[in-house]
Write an enzyme that holds these catalytic residues in place. Structure first.
Site, mmCIF file in Angstrom:
data_model
loop_
_atom_site.group_PDB
_atom_site.id
_atom_site.type_symbol
_atom_site.label_atom_id
_atom_site.label_comp_id
_atom_site.label_asym_id
_atom_site.label_seq_id
_atom_site.Cartn_x
_atom_site.Cartn_y
_atom_site.Cartn_z
ATOM 1 N N HIS A 197 2.297 6.988 -6.606
ATOM 2 C CA HIS A 197 2.888 6.759 -5.274
ATOM 3 C C HIS A 197 4.414 6.816 -5.315
ATOM 4 O O HIS A 197 5.091 6.077 -4.595
ATOM 5 C CB HIS A 197 2.435 5.419 -4.684
ATOM 6 N N ASN A 253 -4.954 2.766 1.385
ATOM 7 C CA ASN A 253 -4.831 4.221 1.373
ATOM 8 C C ASN A 253 -5.322 4.787 2.698
ATOM 9 O O ASN A 253 -5.878 4.064 3.517
ATOM 10 C CB ASN A 253 -5.682 4.828 0.248
ATOM 11 N N HIS A 299 2.147 -5.950 -3.778
ATOM 12 C CA HIS A 299 1.285 -6.580 -4.784
ATOM 13 C C HIS A 299 0.013 -7.057 -4.096
ATOM 14 O O HIS A 299 0.079 -7.835 -3.133
ATOM 15 C CB HIS A 299 2.039 -7.748 -5.426
HETATM 16 FE FE1 HDE Z 1 -2.328 1.322 -6.683
HETATM 17 N N1 HDE Z 1 -0.677 1.126 -7.843
HETATM 18 N N2 HDE Z 1 -3.503 1.027 -8.315
HETATM 19 N N3 HDE Z 1 -4.025 1.688 -5.610
HETATM 20 N N4 HDE Z 1 -1.214 1.701 -5.111
HETATM 21 C C1 HDE Z 1 0.590 1.223 -7.428
HETATM 22 O O1 HDE Z 1 2.308 -0.283 -7.974
HETATM 23 C C2 HDE Z 1 -3.067 0.566 -9.503
HETATM 24 C C3 HDE Z 1 -5.309 1.597 -6.034
HETATM 25 C C4 HDE Z 1 -1.647 1.910 -3.834
HETATM 26 O O2 HDE Z 1 4.287 1.992 -1.548
HETATM 27 C C5 HDE Z 1 1.594 0.819 -8.460
HETATM 28 O O3 HDE Z 1 4.355 -0.832 -7.240
HETATM 29 C C6 HDE Z 1 -4.173 0.313 -10.382
HETATM 30 C C7 HDE Z 1 -6.222 1.616 -4.928
HETATM 31 C C8 HDE Z 1 -0.523 2.152 -2.973
HETATM 32 O O4 HDE Z 1 5.012 0.815 -3.249
HETATM 33 C C9 HDE Z 1 0.715 0.367 -9.631
HETATM 34 C C10 HDE Z 1 -5.286 0.657 -9.676
HETATM 35 C C11 HDE Z 1 -5.442 1.719 -3.823
HETATM 36 C C12 HDE Z 1 0.593 2.071 -3.790
HETATM 37 C C13 HDE Z 1 -0.674 0.638 -9.101
HETATM 38 C C14 HDE Z 1 -4.856 1.091 -8.383
HETATM 39 C C15 HDE Z 1 -4.074 1.769 -4.263
HETATM 40 C C16 HDE Z 1 0.131 1.787 -5.113
HETATM 41 C C17 HDE Z 1 2.653 1.839 -8.769
HETATM 42 C C18 HDE Z 1 -6.729 0.614 -10.135
HETATM 43 C C19 HDE Z 1 -5.901 1.825 -2.353
HETATM 44 C C20 HDE Z 1 2.034 2.306 -3.382
HETATM 45 C C21 HDE Z 1 3.937 1.282 -8.212
HETATM 46 C C22 HDE Z 1 -7.125 -0.649 -10.658
HETATM 47 C C23 HDE Z 1 -6.603 0.649 -1.896
HETATM 48 C C24 HDE Z 1 2.707 1.030 -2.988
HETATM 49 C C25 HDE Z 1 3.594 -0.035 -7.742
HETATM 50 C C26 HDE Z 1 4.130 1.307 -2.556
HETATM 51 C C27 HDE Z 1 0.965 1.610 -6.202
HETATM 52 C C28 HDE Z 1 -1.759 0.382 -9.837
HETATM 53 C C29 HDE Z 1 -5.767 1.560 -7.399
HETATM 54 C C30 HDE Z 1 -2.988 1.911 -3.337
HETATM 55 C C31 HDE Z 1 0.976 1.008 -10.970
HETATM 56 C C32 HDE Z 1 -4.075 -0.202 -11.809
HETATM 57 C C33 HDE Z 1 -7.755 1.490 -4.994
HETATM 58 C C34 HDE Z 1 -0.562 2.448 -1.482
HETATM 59 O O5 HDE Z 1 0.831 -0.988 -9.889
#
Ligand code: HDE
Length: 701
Positions: A91, A163, A355
């Site tokens: 992202h 999402n 978070h």
């Molecule tokens: Fe994320 N995801 N994600 N994700 N995600 C991040 O956090 C992660 C997942 C989503 O505009 C990171 O600050 C793991 C699902 C959005 O700043 C990180 C897993 C969904 C955004 C991270 C998922 C999301 C992130 C990268 C599986 C939809 C952008 C930077 C366990 C429900 C937020 C950050 C923004 C961002 C990890 C799965 C949505 C690395 C480990 C499912 C919208 O922490």
């Protein structure tokens, strides 16, 4: 002289800690130390020393070497050297806006969360993003879009990090590095950027069939939204709500765009990636500037908190499954309005830290193993990205609720904490040091739940169904949407070099839908394998985004092609009607400057050279220039026609269309003698349907 700054409107941290020491000069008093340090009208160093010159380094003579004495040169360059922070690991590419969430009040029986009670207004910050691309990648690539909302509630920050698709590729968070490594560019050459059309992605998802449902969404029109304002949002996981009586229910969060759900077509998305890589970012900022806020309604699918956490046979802990809206209605409980652009991209959009563990009383997470892993990741990743544990002190991350946290020190600490007892219990606490809150004072108390079971690395048996909802999704699509899905799979698999990967993926599609598999196989020139698609799925019409009733057109862009001699009064009249709808009119002409007729002039906003069809949802040719011809105009009109967009002309403007090879009898081509009310009504209605799909297919899907 530098312009005098207004006070910042960034969120203020209500903390026992005093504000950072004010930076002040005698001449120019500090206006607001919160977030902005531009408090002097004179140029200074970071230490507040006034500077006479920032264009010349201090040298031993005009042609001599620079001197170590030059504290300004060294400070300026050193700070510049460290201006970048690591981009988000996923992202990375995003755009954001401020706004307000207003609760309708009907969620009160399901949750005690204060911001969902009647009439409450809560400030929000929303960041939209793509997943795979780097910070500088194009907006319109085929990808999932992030829809992350930070609610600055009175009870603390609540982040709904969702999402634009309601399911995910994996069921257990431990697989997240795998899917992301597969989707990101190949590690050897770092290509392709920001897309899934490559071997490693299809290698992974063809081997990992639980991704199939999400792949269907990604290959559908949802993967290429027209605008952030025409995108649905989903919390994906099931959450647990708790009401004032302590009763619980299970819930799925939805964001429903007031502007309807609309997408680009694939060719547009590709053109935009080159012609305007900032397409969605620009559309978001321009729309807000033009006075057309983005609006969404928050919806809840509320289900009983049953012992097995299933609903109508669907495992609510499985993030690869939806609950069809026909089985559980989406109840609308509030409205989100985004109406203010960020002031500084870095300070706000880049530094915002979401978070999934930022919860408020009344909203809890469930045992969904994907959600559980996220609870760890989002806090952890900020330590690298934002350089330490004090990122909640950044203005964009500061809660609006009062904070008194006993957390101390660390990199980038900007609070000057008072007292000597930042621990509990203590007997030395001074006034202002915190004591634990009671439930009656709004303390977050987790709902007591029994947790037990053998320590295993296993999925529940119910997670084994990888195909039935992928089949359901495809069965719920209209003919047009199916054609787009077939085209997307054929394109993406056509970009794979490895034949076994294509064949394996066709094997997966054979278990989704025979027609889909056969059509993609034909496009790839491969035999279609046989599979066993579920035969008994009940389609969910709510999944289709093709509309038959016109929706609002706020934020849409109508181009008007004209040159000297055109019907300028007609153009001005049209502009007034368009703007009354919250839409935008852009005047497109052969050259820049102005076009004129008699003594009147109008300012040209785009020229044939600087524009491309992707900028317009509809294009009209004004009366008055019947012999207007230009190769670029022909391309523009041809693309608009192919992409099923509304095309129109008034007066003799139809001759320009004909000369450009446009069949003016085709659906969605609107002709009129003059600009008059019946014509604009017809125009807005056609635009409200998004596209004239029947232009390419004989029957409406
Ligand atoms: Fe994320 N995801 N994600 N994700 N995600 C991040 O956090 C992660 C997942 C989503 O505009 C990171 O600050 C793991 C699902 C959005 O700043 C990180 C897993 C969904 C955004 C991270 C998922 C999301 C992130 C990268 C599986 C939809 C952008 C930077 C366990 C429900 C937020 C950050 C923004 C961002 C990890 C799965 C949505 C690395 C480990 C499912 C919208 O922490």
């Amino acid at each position: 002289m530098a312009p005098k700054r207004k006070a910042s409107s960034a969120p203020r941290r209500a903390s026992a800690a005093p504000a950072a020491p004010a930076r002040q000069t005698e001449q120019q008093p500090v206006e607001a130390a919160e977030g902005r340090l531009q408090t002097s009208s004179l140029l200074t160093t970071a230490q507040g020393v006034r500077l006479p010159d920032t264009d010349h380094s201090l040298k031993a003579g005009p042609r001599g070497p620079s001197l170590m004495d030059d504290f300004h040169l060294r400070e300026k360059i050193t700070h510049f050297d460290h201006e970048r922070i690591p981009e988000r690991v996923v992202h990375a590419r995003g755009a954001a806006a401020h706004g307000t969430f207003t609760a309708y009040g009907n969620a009160g029986s399901a949750t005690k969360a204060g911001f969902l009670q009647r009439g409450r207004e809560t400030p929000v910050f929303v960041r939209f993003s793509t997943v795979l691309g780097s910070r500088g990648s194009a907006d319109t690539v085929r990808d999932v879009r992030g829809f992350a909302v930070k609610f600055y509630t009175d009870e603390g920050n609540f982040d709904l990090v969702g999402n634009n698709m309601p399911v995910f590729f994996i069921q257990d968070g431990i697989k997240f590095p795998d899917i992301i490594h597969a989707g990101k560019p190949h590690p050897d050459r770092e290509i392709p950027q920001a897309q899934t059309a490559h071997d490693t992605f299809w290698d992974f998802v063809s081997l990992h069939t639980e991704a199939t449902h999400h792949v269907m969404w990604a290959m559908s029109d949802r993967g290429i939204p027209r605008s952030y304002r025409t995108m649905e949002g989903f919390g994906v996981h099931t959450f647990r709500l708790v009401n004032a009586k302590g009763e619980t229910c299970l819930v799925k969060f939805h964001w429903k765009p007031v502007a309807g759900i609309h997408s680009l077509v694939w060719e547009e998305a590709q053109i935009a990636a080159g012609a305007d890589p900032d397409f969605h970012r620009r559309d978001l900022a321009d729309g807000i500037d033009a006075g057309a806020p983005l609006e969404y309604e928050l919806g809840l699918q509320i289900m009983p908190d049953s012992a097995d956490q299933t609903f109508e046979g669907i495992d609510l802990l499985d993030p690869t499954k939806i609950v069809p809206e026909e089985l559980c209605e989406v109840q609308l409980v509030g409205k989100l309005t985004l109406d203010r652009n960020p002031t500084n991209f870095f300070a706000e959009t880049e530094q915002v830290a979401f978070h999934t563990g930022n919860l408020v009383p009344g909203i809890e997470v469930t045992d969904d193993p994907l959600m559980q892993a996220r609870l760890f990741s989002y806090l952890d990743t900020q330590l690298t990205r934002l350089g330490g544990p004090n990122f909640t002190q950044l203005p964009i991350n500061c809660p609006h609720a009062a904070v008194n946290d006993n957390l101390r020190d660390g990199m980038h600490q900007s609070a000057v904490h008072q007292g000597i007892a930042p621990y509990l219990p203590n007997s030395l606490g001074a006034e202002g040091e915190p004591v634990p809150a009671e439930v009656s004072e709004g303390a977050f108390v987790h709902v007591p739940r029994e947790v037990n079971g053998p320590k295993v690395r296993e999925n529940p048996a119910s997670f084994a169904d990888h195909f039935s909802q992928a089949t359901l999704f495809y069965a719920s699509m209209t003919e047009i949407e199916r054609a787009h899905i077939i085209e997307a799979f054929t394109f993406e698999l056509g970009k794979c070099y490895e034949q076994p990967i294509r064949e394996r993926m066709l094997g997966v599609l054979a278990n989704v839908d025979t027609e889909l598999c056969t059509a993609v196989a034909a496009g790839l020139g491969l035999p279609a394998p046989k599979g066993m698609p579920a035969a008994d799925v009940v389609p969910s019409p709510a999944l289709s985004q093709i509309v038959t009733v016109p929706g609002p057109i706020a934020g849409r862009v109508i181009g008007v092609v004209a040159a000297d001699g055109a019907d300028l009064p007609g153009i001005s009249k049209l502009r007034r009607s368009v703007e009354a709808q919250g839409a935008v009119l852009r005047l497109v002409a052969p050259f820049g400057g102005t076009i004129r007729r008699a003594r009147s002039t109008l300012t040209v906003e785009r020229t044939f050279l600087t524009t491309r069809s992707i900028e317009y949802d509809a294009i009209l040719v004004a009366a008055g220039n019947p012999s207007l011809q230009d190769l670029k105009l022909t391309v523009l009109l041809g693309e608009m026609f192919r992409h099923c967009k509304v095309i129109g002309a008034w007066g003799d403007g139809d001759q320009v269309l004909t000369a450009a090879g446009i069949d003016t009898t085709a659906p969605g081509i609107l002709l009129s003698e003059t600009i008059a009310k019946p014509y604009t009504t017809e125009l807005f209605a056609a635009l409200g349907l998004h596209r004239a799909w029947d232009r390419l297919t004989p029957a409406r899907p």
